[in-house]
Scaffold this active site. Sequence first.
Site, PDB file in Angstrom:
ATOM      1  CE  LYS A   1      -3.739  -2.627   2.020  1.00 13.89           C
ATOM      2  NZ  LYS A   1      -4.383  -3.144   3.229  1.00 13.89           N
TER       3      LYS A   1
ATOM      4  CD  GLN B   1      -3.207  -4.580   6.457  1.00 13.29           C
ATOM      5  OE1 GLN B   1      -3.074  -3.621   5.703  1.00 13.29           O
ATOM      6  NE2 GLN B   1      -3.844  -5.667   6.087  1.00 13.29           N
TER       7      GLN B   1
ATOM      8  CG  ASP C   1      -9.478  -0.253   4.127  1.00 16.20           C
ATOM      9  OD1 ASP C   1      -9.599  -0.509   2.913  1.00 16.20           O
ATOM     10  OD2 ASP C   1      -9.082  -1.090   4.956  1.00 16.20           O
TER      11      ASP C   1
END
Length: 281
Positions: free
Chosen positions: A54, A98, A121
């Site tokens: 990422k 994450q 996200d």
Amino acid sequence: MEPLILDGKKLAGEIEQDLSLRVKKIIEQSGKTPILATIIVGNDPASVTYVRMKGNACKRVGMEPLKVEMPENTTTRELVDKISELNNDDRVCGILLQHPVPSQIDEQKCFNTISVEKDVDGVNTNSFGAMTMGLPAFFSATPFSIVSLIKRYGVEVDGKDTVVVGRSPILGKPVAMMLLNENATVTICHRHTVDLPAIVKRADIVVAAVGKPKFIKADWVKDGAVLIDAGYNPGNVGDIDLENAAPKSSAYTPVPGGVGPVTIAKLMEQTVIAAEKKFGI
Ligand code: NAP
């Protein structure tokens, strides 16, 4: 007829090309480089790889990654405090925590601490709720990748019998809602589902989000079905036995090179959108 390959690498490349131009414009007009903060707790090897990928994608499109590393024994309080700090950091346009975090942490509480404007996200329950209701929101990145691949390659969803195997908050549930919003007739399956093979067999579209290598067998799949494999297991293997199932499908996402690359591209895209909003571009 040969099945259509829903090529995620190609689509991710197209998305990144567009994003590079948009980031250039943001920097020219605001004088600021958008920052995506990625928080990793502990050092799970797969998570370390994802965070690195990422960060690399961020750089490729001209943004700046900010990696925040926290120890394995981090508490929910400490993580919430760190996220709040990033929410208040004016330089940061997007925040990614994450998944998964160590088990002592209340992951959803931490996801919900991410401010909706920076939730690139799409993990906050407010983002999920808005998306489900068809309101503007950042989408969970992997479901967004799946729907984008389907649209890019012209796969018909309207009225299609669609079976999603898996109901996780970041994948199975949101992809089911997104496909429902595209007018698919959606069935969501999980560990308590009775006779899963029979349910998969009637599907025009199968979305696998199970986390078990080659879990969905070729003989469960109807001839001509569309196979979307979100699974990514050690050894670069998906959740569908693609080797045997793909030849009988009409279209499928390869593993690797299908859902994965577009997931990262969609995360970048939503960070660019957050930056454009922030800087009034
Ligand atoms: P997860 O949180 O572990 O959820 C797995 C889901 O599968 C659960 O809903 C579970 O049902 C269901 N399941 C497990 N065993 C089953 C069985 N025997 N029969 C029916 N359902 C079963 O996993 P996740 O985070 O959603 O990830 C799923 C997969 O996607 C993994 O391979 C992961 O690596 C991959 N992934 C890929 C990306 C990408 O960018 N490509 C991103 C995220 C995840 P219950 O709810 O009943 O337990």
